[in-house]
Design an enzyme around this catalytic site. Structure first.
Site, mmCIF file in Angstrom:
data_model
loop_
_atom_site.group_PDB
_atom_site.id
_atom_site.type_symbol
_atom_site.label_atom_id
_atom_site.label_comp_id
_atom_site.label_asym_id
_atom_site.label_seq_id
_atom_site.Cartn_x
_atom_site.Cartn_y
_atom_site.Cartn_z
ATOM 1 N N CYS A 117 28.405 49.465 -14.747
ATOM 2 C CA CYS A 117 27.035 49.286 -14.259
ATOM 3 C C CYS A 117 26.045 49.055 -15.393
ATOM 4 C CB CYS A 117 26.585 50.487 -13.441
ATOM 5 S SG CYS A 117 27.532 50.710 -11.939
ATOM 6 N N HIS A 176 15.591 36.650 -7.520
ATOM 7 C CA HIS A 176 15.859 35.930 -8.765
ATOM 8 C C HIS A 176 15.153 36.537 -9.975
ATOM 9 C CE1 HIS A 176 17.537 33.114 -5.898
ATOM 10 N NE2 HIS A 176 18.226 32.597 -6.903
ATOM 11 N N GLU A 215 24.193 46.738 -1.452
ATOM 12 C CA GLU A 215 24.466 45.994 -2.688
ATOM 13 C C GLU A 215 25.804 45.272 -2.626
ATOM 14 O OE1 GLU A 215 24.257 48.957 -5.911
ATOM 15 O OE2 GLU A 215 26.420 48.699 -6.047
HETATM 16 ZN ZN LIG Z 1 24.731 46.822 -9.567
#
Ligand SMILES: [Zn+2]
Length: 123
Positions: A23, A67, A112
């Site tokens: 991560c 973005h 996610e």
């Molecule tokens: Zn992530």
């Protein structure tokens, strides 16, 4: 009590410090966001809030995230842009945008990936 939900998406990059090696590397997600609005009182048209108006507020928040490298945004300077904190950011920003005491942003869920999401539930 009535509840409305709108679903939207954004794509962005982030880096999570102190989570795991994987991560900590710069990487991106295509996030899916679910926003929940609740309220007890409908207006004279029989609705809580016009979906068009709600979607307009939500999409202007998505424009702030889409973005982008999330770590560079002001809100995430001191906080990791985790799915948890992103959910909290969206809930707080939307509450300010709607600015109607009879309507509550009750929770925001941020996916996610297809099988992992985090929800911020407003107390
Ligand atoms: Zn992530």
């Amino acid at each position: 009590m009535f509840e409305l939900k709108v679903v939207t998406h954004f794509a962005a990059a982030h880096q999570l410090k102190m989570v795991s090696k994987k991560c900590e590397n710069l990487h991106g997600h295509n996030w899916k966001v679910e926003v929940y609005i609740t309220g007890k009182t409908l207006n004279s048209a029989g609705i809580l809030i016009d979906f068009g108006q709600l979607k307009k507020h939500v999409s202007s928040i998505m424009e702030q995230l889409d973005h982008k490298f999330l770590n560079e945004l002001k809100y995430f300077q001191e906080k990791n842009p985790s799915s948890e904190i992103i959910s909290q950011y969206i809930a707080q920003t939307l509450r300010k945008a709607i600015d109607d005491p009879s309507i509550r942003v009750s929770r925001v869920t941020t996916w996610e990936s297809e099988d992992a999401c985090a929800t911020y539930i407003v107390d």
